[in-house]
Design a protein around this motif. Structure first.
Motif, mmCIF file in Angstrom:
data_model
loop_
_atom_site.group_PDB
_atom_site.id
_atom_site.type_symbol
_atom_site.label_atom_id
_atom_site.label_comp_id
_atom_site.label_asym_id
_atom_site.label_seq_id
_atom_site.Cartn_x
_atom_site.Cartn_y
_atom_site.Cartn_z
ATOM 1 N N ILE A 1 0.687 -1.239 -0.342
ATOM 2 C CA ILE A 1 -0.103 -0.298 0.457
ATOM 3 C C ILE A 1 0.580 1.101 0.479
ATOM 4 O O ILE A 1 0.495 2.088 -0.936
ATOM 5 C CB ILE A 1 -1.128 0.271 1.495
ATOM 6 C CG1 ILE A 1 -2.279 -1.242 1.247
ATOM 7 C CG2 ILE A 1 -2.068 1.001 0.883
ATOM 8 C CD1 ILE A 1 -3.055 -1.419 2.200
ATOM 9 N N GLU B 1 2.226 2.394 -3.604
ATOM 10 C CA GLU B 1 0.947 2.531 -4.059
ATOM 11 C C GLU B 1 0.949 4.114 -4.277
ATOM 12 O O GLU B 1 0.194 4.553 -4.546
ATOM 13 C CB GLU B 1 -0.396 1.160 -4.247
ATOM 14 C CG GLU B 1 -1.638 1.249 -5.144
ATOM 15 C CD GLU B 1 -2.246 0.394 -4.446
ATOM 16 O OE1 GLU B 1 -3.496 0.770 -5.374
ATOM 17 O OE2 GLU B 1 -2.562 0.277 -4.324
ATOM 18 N N ILE B 2 0.504 3.914 -3.049
ATOM 19 C CA ILE B 2 1.025 5.215 -2.416
ATOM 20 C C ILE B 2 1.582 6.519 -3.552
ATOM 21 O O ILE B 2 1.338 7.389 -3.022
ATOM 22 C CB ILE B 2 0.635 6.147 -0.395
ATOM 23 C CG1 ILE B 2 -0.979 4.845 -0.002
ATOM 24 C CG2 ILE B 2 0.650 7.421 -0.385
ATOM 25 C CD1 ILE B 2 -0.958 5.261 1.326
ATOM 26 N N LYS C 1 0.497 6.841 -6.270
ATOM 27 C CA LYS C 1 -1.001 7.635 -6.777
ATOM 28 C C LYS C 1 -0.427 8.934 -6.823
ATOM 29 O O LYS C 1 -0.800 10.065 -7.083
ATOM 30 C CB LYS C 1 -1.839 6.838 -6.031
ATOM 31 C CG LYS C 1 -2.336 6.267 -5.981
ATOM 32 C CD LYS C 1 -3.199 5.517 -7.215
ATOM 33 C CE LYS C 1 -4.278 4.133 -7.546
ATOM 34 N NZ LYS C 1 -5.140 4.073 -7.844
ATOM 35 N N ASP D 1 -8.511 8.491 -4.735
ATOM 36 C CA ASP D 1 -7.544 7.639 -4.533
ATOM 37 C C ASP D 1 -6.802 7.210 -3.307
ATOM 38 O O ASP D 1 -6.617 6.794 -2.331
ATOM 39 C CB ASP D 1 -6.689 7.151 -5.392
ATOM 40 C CG ASP D 1 -8.071 6.875 -6.936
ATOM 41 O OD1 ASP D 1 -9.351 6.470 -6.503
ATOM 42 O OD2 ASP D 1 -7.660 6.907 -8.278
ATOM 43 N N LEU E 1 -6.585 4.686 0.230
ATOM 44 C CA LEU E 1 -5.271 3.905 0.274
ATOM 45 C C LEU E 1 -5.059 3.988 1.851
ATOM 46 O O LEU E 1 -4.663 3.754 3.036
ATOM 47 C CB LEU E 1 -4.149 4.160 -0.518
ATOM 48 C CG LEU E 1 -4.992 3.703 -1.701
ATOM 49 C CD1 LEU E 1 -3.408 3.804 -2.438
ATOM 50 C CD2 LEU E 1 -4.766 2.072 -2.106
ATOM 51 N N SER E 2 -4.605 6.200 2.120
ATOM 52 C CA SER E 2 -4.593 6.160 3.356
ATOM 53 C C SER E 2 -5.109 5.366 5.102
ATOM 54 O O SER E 2 -4.902 5.021 5.479
ATOM 55 C CB SER E 2 -4.500 7.979 3.525
ATOM 56 O OG SER E 2 -3.188 7.766 2.802
ATOM 57 N N GLN F 1 -6.874 2.760 4.340
ATOM 58 C CA GLN F 1 -5.885 1.809 4.918
ATOM 59 C C GLN F 1 -5.017 1.324 5.423
ATOM 60 O O GLN F 1 -4.923 0.289 6.137
ATOM 61 C CB GLN F 1 -6.512 0.543 3.093
ATOM 62 C CG GLN F 1 -7.590 0.892 2.035
ATOM 63 C CD GLN F 1 -7.113 0.005 1.476
ATOM 64 O OE1 GLN F 1 -6.346 -0.706 0.815
ATOM 65 N NE2 GLN F 1 -8.072 0.644 -0.056
ATOM 66 N N LEU F 2 -3.573 1.942 4.600
ATOM 67 C CA LEU F 2 -3.180 1.780 5.484
ATOM 68 C C LEU F 2 -3.209 2.553 7.141
ATOM 69 O O LEU F 2 -2.495 1.530 7.987
ATOM 70 C CB LEU F 2 -1.913 2.392 4.950
ATOM 71 C CG LEU F 2 -0.280 2.960 5.251
ATOM 72 C CD1 LEU F 2 0.812 1.310 5.278
ATOM 73 C CD2 LEU F 2 0.256 4.852 4.743
#
Length: 204
Positions: free
Chosen positions: A50, A53-54, A57, A135, A139-140, A142-143
């Protein structure tokens, strides 16, 4: 250290029962510790994915933001930014994992049918930039959930390790000593009683 316990068969049975219970407890704690460690290792891998990915992004989002600044101008962009909602509603739900309360972020990635601003003096680059930053935000979430879960599980591992060590290093050795002491004392008394009866029989 002297063992302070009456060496009787009743106490021997009790000591063996506590010993059996302690060994089973240690086995369960050891399995729990192993499962928790495996869970944390999995969370670490997920967090790394993640985070990567962050990073990607964020890079794409800032590139999109640069395009918006170039095409619309910074002043106009600030005006449109004020009309965008700062946060998407979410709630924190608690779930149990191996006796640990784990927070879970509950939210919905909504696809807005209507934009919070009009079409006048803007372009699709603005929509793209907003989508990319959203997005990153999701994701933040989730992290943050993964990192909090890993932290709580690490605390539980420490507690489990402490309990397992207490059983392995203190409780079980102490009970083993008690059992050996009681067994040796009972056997010694039985031998003395045997020889006493034998002498009495020989005298007759």
């Amino acid at each position: 250290m002297a063992i302070k316990i009456t060496p009787t068969k009743a106490n021997l049975i009790k000591a063996k029962s506590r010993m059996n219970f302690s060994e089973k407890g240690y086995d369960l704690l050891d399995k729990k510790r192993t499962i928790l460690i495996q869970e944390i290792m999995q969370l670490v891998k997920e967090a790394e994915l993640i985070e990567n990915e962050i990073g990607q992004k964020f890079q794409g989002a800032y590139q999109a933001l640069q395009q918006v600044c170039i095409s619309m101008g910074l002043n106009h962009l600030e005006e449109f930014a004020l009309s965008v909602a700062s946060e998407v509603p979410f709630e924190i739900r608690i779930k149990g994992v191996m006796g640990v309360d784990i927070p879970e972020v509950v939210y919905t990635e909504r696809c807005e049918k209507s934009l919070p601003y009009g079409f006048y003096e803007n372009n699709p680059a603005l929509d793209i930039a907003i989508k990319k930053f959203n997005d990153v935000k999701f994701l933040s979430y989730q992290l943050a959930q993964i990192e909090t879960t890993a932290y709580k599980l690490s605390l539980e591992i420490k507690k489990t390790q402490k309990s397992a060590n207490a059983l392995e290093k203190i409780q079980i050795p102490r009970l083993k000593g008690e059992i050996k002491y009681i067994q040796d004392t009972i056997e010694e008394k039985e031998r003395e009683e045997f020889f006493r009866l034998k002498k009495v029989k020989n005298r007759r």
